[in-house]
Design a protein around this motif. Structure first.
Motif, short mmCIF file in Angstrom:
data_model
loop_
_atom_site.label_atom_id
_atom_site.label_comp_id
_atom_site.label_asym_id
_atom_site.label_seq_id
_atom_site.Cartn_x
_atom_site.Cartn_y
_atom_site.Cartn_z
N ASP A 119 0.83 -1.22 0.00
CA ASP A 119 0.00 0.00 0.00
C ASP A 119 0.86 1.26 0.00
OD1 ASP A 119 -2.19 -1.67 0.07
OD2 ASP A 119 -2.45 -1.54 2.24
N LYS A 120 1.98 1.22 0.72
CA LYS A 120 2.85 2.40 0.75
C LYS A 120 3.55 2.63 -0.59
CE LYS A 120 3.84 2.14 5.72
NZ LYS A 120 4.90 1.92 6.75
N SER A 121 3.79 1.57 -1.35
CA SER A 121 4.50 1.70 -2.63
C SER A 121 3.58 2.03 -3.80
CB SER A 121 5.24 0.41 -2.94
OG SER A 121 4.34 -0.67 -3.14
N THR A 122 2.28 2.12 -3.56
CA THR A 122 1.34 2.35 -4.66
C THR A 122 1.58 3.67 -5.41
OG1 THR A 122 -0.35 1.03 -3.52
CG2 THR A 122 -1.10 2.52 -5.25
N PRO A 123 1.78 4.82 -4.75
CA PRO A 123 1.95 6.06 -5.52
C PRO A 123 3.30 6.19 -6.21
CG PRO A 123 2.15 6.50 -3.17
CD PRO A 123 1.75 5.06 -3.29
N TYR A 124 4.29 5.38 -5.89
CA TYR A 124 5.63 5.50 -6.47
C TYR A 124 5.76 4.55 -7.66
CZ TYR A 124 6.31 7.61 -1.88
OH TYR A 124 6.18 8.39 -0.75
N ALA A 177 7.15 5.04 -10.77
CA ALA A 177 8.46 4.98 -11.41
C ALA A 177 9.46 4.19 -10.59
CB ALA A 177 8.98 6.40 -11.66
N VAL A 178 9.45 4.38 -9.28
CA VAL A 178 10.40 3.67 -8.42
C VAL A 178 10.13 2.17 -8.45
CG1 VAL A 178 11.24 3.43 -6.05
CG2 VAL A 178 10.65 5.68 -6.94
N ARG A 179 8.86 1.79 -8.45
CA ARG A 179 8.51 0.37 -8.48
C ARG A 179 9.01 -0.30 -9.75
NH1 ARG A 179 3.59 -0.25 -9.21
NH2 ARG A 179 2.59 1.81 -8.99
N TRP A 180 8.82 0.36 -10.89
CA TRP A 180 9.24 -0.25 -12.15
C TRP A 180 10.75 -0.24 -12.31
CZ3 TRP A 180 6.57 -3.40 -14.95
CH2 TRP A 180 5.18 -3.35 -14.90
N VAL A 181 11.42 0.75 -11.74
CA VAL A 181 12.89 0.74 -11.77
C VAL A 181 13.42 -0.46 -10.98
CG1 VAL A 181 14.94 1.96 -10.95
CG2 VAL A 181 13.19 3.20 -12.22
N VAL A 182 12.84 -0.74 -9.84
CA VAL A 182 13.26 -1.90 -9.04
C VAL A 182 13.00 -3.19 -9.81
CG1 VAL A 182 12.81 -3.18 -6.92
CG2 VAL A 182 12.95 -0.69 -6.86
N THR A 183 11.85 -3.28 -10.48
CA THR A 183 11.54 -4.49 -11.24
C THR A 183 12.50 -4.68 -12.40
OG1 THR A 183 9.20 -4.26 -10.66
CG2 THR A 183 9.72 -5.67 -12.53
N LEU A 184 12.82 -3.60 -13.11
CA LEU A 184 13.80 -3.70 -14.19
C LEU A 184 15.17 -4.08 -13.67
CD1 LEU A 184 12.78 -0.64 -16.42
CD2 LEU A 184 12.32 -3.07 -16.83
N LYS A 235 -1.37 -4.27 -10.41
CA LYS A 235 -1.40 -5.72 -10.45
C LYS A 235 -0.43 -6.27 -11.49
CE LYS A 235 -6.12 -6.34 -8.75
NZ LYS A 235 -7.46 -6.93 -9.03
N PHE A 236 -0.26 -5.53 -12.59
CA PHE A 236 0.72 -5.92 -13.60
C PHE A 236 2.13 -5.90 -13.02
CE2 PHE A 236 3.00 -4.34 -17.64
CZ PHE A 236 3.45 -5.62 -17.92
N TRP A 237 2.45 -4.82 -12.32
CA TRP A 237 3.78 -4.73 -11.70
C TRP A 237 3.98 -5.81 -10.63
CZ3 TRP A 237 4.38 -3.68 -6.45
CH2 TRP A 237 5.71 -3.58 -6.01
N HIS A 238 2.97 -6.01 -9.82
CA HIS A 238 3.08 -6.99 -8.74
C HIS A 238 3.29 -8.41 -9.29
CE1 HIS A 238 1.26 -8.97 -4.92
NE2 HIS A 238 2.56 -8.77 -4.78
#
Length: 249
Positions: free
Chosen positions: A87-92, A94-101, A173-176
């Motif tokens: 829930d805390k990472s929902t608004p970020y 760009a940061v989430r996708w950078v971590v996934t990449l 959900k796609f990122w998760h």
């Protein structure tokens, strides 16, 4: 006839009166147990009607005394912490996708150095392709809404009412799902059972062909029903600004 003995035989299909009374007693006890849970359980009789009452601790993950077990509380707390971080990472975004990449890059380096686990990588690529297609697809297929006027539809003209694009698979959900897929594939590289020997150039060529065919079909679907899988927001109109000067009296 006097003095004659009259034998009264009970038919086979009829039960003795005592057996039926026991059945009625058991049924009454069962009803009382449902109405008054504080009563003791009914005595069990072999071969007769049984009445079972689940105690408060008979549910999954709870002990006999009705209190949650240590393992159940541990995993419940762990799930709450995990959901809190999500829930805390929902608004970020760009940061989430950078971590996934970054995780994807680390995984590819590991596969390259180990020179194996190509079938796991191929399965990961197919899984990400399916997620990407669901991300680009609308929640309601326009082909199913052609003949019916029920439900929302995508705008086909410029002057129609603004309708935001609703995806079949939302971005979060796609990122998760994509991140979990990478982590699962990373774990699989630690087990030799998943290292199936295969000629990897064939898998690469097959994946490229599958990607091109799938994306071509998706683009044709977008052109046919005139929708773009991205919403830039509702168009805003501004009134004419008053360029005249105000004269002070």
């Amino acid at each position: 006839m006097e003095g004659a003995l009259v034998h009264l035989s009970v038919p086979v299909h009829q039960k003795p009166v005592s057996w039926r009374r026991d059945q009625e007693t058991d049924l009454a006890l069962c009803l009382l147990l449902h109405l008054r849970k504080d009563l003791p359980p009914a005595p069990q009789r072999a071969g007769r009607g049984k009445c079972y009452r689940m105690s408060e601790g008979d549910s999954v993950g709870e002990s006999v005394h009705g209190k949650p077990s240590v393992v159940y509380r541990f995993f419940t707390r762990l799930g709450q912490i995990y959901q809190s971080w999500l829930d805390k990472s929902t608004p970020y975004t760009a940061v989430r996708w950078v971590v996934t990449l970054g995780l994807s890059f680390v995984y590819m380096i590991r596969v390259y150095l180990l020179q194996g686990w190509y079938i796991v990588t191929y399965a990961l690529g197919i899984y990400h392709l399916n997620l990407f297609i669901a991300f680009l697809s609308p929640k309601v297929d326009p082909s199913l809404m052609e003949d019916s006027d029920d439900g929302p539809s995508l705008p086909t003209k410029q002057n129609e009412e603004f309708r935001p694009f609703i995806r079949r698979l939302p971005e979060f959900k796609f990122w998760h799902a994509a991140t979990k897929g990478i982590l699962v594939a990373m774990v699989c590289t630690f087990f030799d059972a998943f290292n199936v020997p295969v000629f990897w150039p064939i898998l690469v060529m097959y994946f490229i062909m599958l990607f091109c065919i799938t994306m071509k079909r998706q683009i044709k679907h977008m052109i046919k029903y005139r929708y773009i899988p991205f919403t830039h927001g509702k168009r805003r109109y501004r009134g004419k600004e008053d360029a005249g000067k105000a004269f002070a009296s």
